[in-house]
Design a protein around this motif. Structure first.
Motif, mmCIF file in Angstrom:
data_model
loop_
_atom_site.group_PDB
_atom_site.id
_atom_site.type_symbol
_atom_site.label_atom_id
_atom_site.label_comp_id
_atom_site.label_asym_id
_atom_site.label_seq_id
_atom_site.Cartn_x
_atom_site.Cartn_y
_atom_site.Cartn_z
ATOM 1 N N LYS A 1 73.850 36.354 -10.386
ATOM 2 C CA LYS A 1 73.993 36.462 -8.933
ATOM 3 C C LYS A 1 74.054 35.106 -8.266
ATOM 4 O O LYS A 1 74.661 34.953 -7.213
ATOM 5 N N SER A 2 73.430 34.091 -8.866
ATOM 6 C CA SER A 2 73.455 32.763 -8.245
ATOM 7 C C SER A 2 74.868 32.206 -8.221
ATOM 8 O O SER A 2 75.249 31.486 -7.291
ATOM 9 N N THR B 1 84.531 37.546 -10.303
ATOM 10 C CA THR B 1 83.743 36.816 -9.324
ATOM 11 C C THR B 1 83.753 37.614 -8.028
ATOM 12 O O THR B 1 84.650 38.436 -7.795
ATOM 13 N N TYR B 2 82.754 37.382 -7.211
ATOM 14 C CA TYR B 2 82.686 38.098 -5.946
ATOM 15 C C TYR B 2 82.145 37.181 -4.866
ATOM 16 O O TYR B 2 81.536 36.148 -5.143
ATOM 17 N N SER B 3 82.353 37.571 -3.629
ATOM 18 C CA SER B 3 81.972 36.693 -2.519
ATOM 19 C C SER B 3 80.811 37.264 -1.689
ATOM 20 O O SER B 3 80.127 36.517 -1.004
ATOM 21 N N TYR C 1 71.605 46.360 -12.678
ATOM 22 C CA TYR C 1 71.040 46.100 -11.347
ATOM 23 C C TYR C 1 70.616 44.639 -11.281
ATOM 24 O O TYR C 1 69.884 44.166 -12.143
ATOM 25 N N SER C 2 71.113 43.931 -10.278
ATOM 26 C CA SER C 2 70.777 42.532 -10.010
ATOM 27 C C SER C 2 71.152 41.647 -11.203
ATOM 28 O O SER C 2 72.028 41.978 -11.982
ATOM 29 N N SER C 3 70.527 40.500 -11.355
ATOM 30 C CA SER C 3 70.895 39.561 -12.410
ATOM 31 C C SER C 3 70.309 39.971 -13.745
ATOM 32 O O SER C 3 69.286 40.654 -13.806
ATOM 33 N N GLY C 4 70.968 39.537 -14.821
ATOM 34 C CA GLY C 4 70.439 39.785 -16.155
ATOM 35 C C GLY C 4 71.499 40.294 -17.098
ATOM 36 O O GLY C 4 72.680 40.345 -16.773
ATOM 37 N N PHE D 1 76.009 42.431 -2.654
ATOM 38 C CA PHE D 1 76.188 43.265 -3.849
ATOM 39 C C PHE D 1 74.947 43.164 -4.737
ATOM 40 O O PHE D 1 74.474 42.076 -5.057
ATOM 41 N N GLN D 2 74.417 44.332 -5.108
ATOM 42 C CA GLN D 2 73.200 44.376 -5.917
ATOM 43 C C GLN D 2 73.392 45.159 -7.216
ATOM 44 O O GLN D 2 72.623 45.008 -8.154
ATOM 45 N N TYR D 3 74.386 46.038 -7.232
ATOM 46 C CA TYR D 3 74.573 46.945 -8.359
ATOM 47 C C TYR D 3 75.960 46.685 -8.932
ATOM 48 O O TYR D 3 76.951 46.688 -8.198
ATOM 49 N N PHE D 4 76.020 46.489 -10.238
ATOM 50 C CA PHE D 4 77.247 46.021 -10.865
ATOM 51 C C PHE D 4 77.600 46.932 -12.036
ATOM 52 O O PHE D 4 76.733 47.303 -12.839
ATOM 53 N N MET D 5 78.854 47.267 -12.110
ATOM 54 C CA MET D 5 79.316 48.193 -13.126
ATOM 55 C C MET D 5 80.605 47.726 -13.765
ATOM 56 O O MET D 5 81.346 46.935 -13.170
#
Lengths: 113, 111
Positions: free
Chosen positions: B67-68, B24-26, B51-54, B30-34
């Protein structure tokens, strides 16, 4: 597969001594980074380097630290006067885009005694 | 509140199990996730990038980003003993040059 090369793999130094950690990033990458990981802790950002200058640095990266890209292939991290708390694994990384994942080297284990 | 939270484990599963790893993040920037995998005394190795949600699938690995809820997951299907490692979630904000890492979850897959 291209790789990031770090030397030395392990360095032991006396407190107060200067150390230089060396890295050869992937040749066509444009963004270069140093991270560190204290044993048992998370990977922490130190500095990013792009277009021959520092693009971002963390609070850890104080005046004791400096980075250089002295030629087209090497990227170095210098710690001027090492402290016991600088003992950690130092990772160099490179990427071809600032918002993509990195390729990390195998790290240099720095032990300050 | 920490910027990125990740349960350190350890998580122990039998070979062939489906593994679920989460962060989880606050920071909504943040847009790019690895996801990275790190073997003992080695550098992190990039596994998945989103990149972003999905969702994104690559072989036995599936990465999900919500992301929500500020929640990301990595699923490993048909886990193997060679998957035993520490898995690090990581994120980059818009316009940022640094990656923020989670603490890592240690995974053990028993044969």
């Amino acid at each position: 597969e291209p790789e990031v090369t770090q030397t030395p793999s392990h360095q032991v130094t006396q407190m107060g001594q200067e150390v230089i950690l060396r890295c050869v990033p992937i040749s066509n990458h444009l963004y270069f980074y140093w991270y560190r990981q204290i044993l048992g802790q998370k990977v922490e950002f130190l500095v990013s380097f792009y277009n021959n200058e520092i693009s971002e640095k963390s609070e850890i990266f104080d005046d004791q630290f400096s980075v250089e890209r002295p030629d087209g292939s090497n990227f170095t991290l210098k710690i001027r006067s090492t402290k016991l708390e600088d003992s950690a694994m130092y990772f160099c990384a490179s990427s071809d885009s600032f918002n993509y994942g990195y390729t990390f080297g195998s790290g240099t284990r720095l032990t300050v005694v | 509140q920490k910027e990125v939270e990740q349960d350190p484990g350890p998580l122990s599963v039998p070979e062939g199990a489906i593994v679920s790893l989460n962060c989880t993040y606050s920071n909504s920037a943040f847009q790019y996730f690895m996801w990275y995998r790190q073997y003992s005394r080695k550098g992190p190795e990039l596994l998945m990038y989103t990149y972003s949600s999905g969702n994104k699938e690559d072989g036995r690995f599936t990465a999900q980003v919500d992301k929500s809820s500020k929640y990301i997951s990595l699923f490993i299907r048909d886990s193997q003993p060679s998957d035993s490692a520490t898995y690090l979630c990581a994120m980059i904000g818009t316009g940022g040059f640094k990656t923020i890492f989670g603490a890592g979850t240690r995974l053990f897959v028993k044969a």
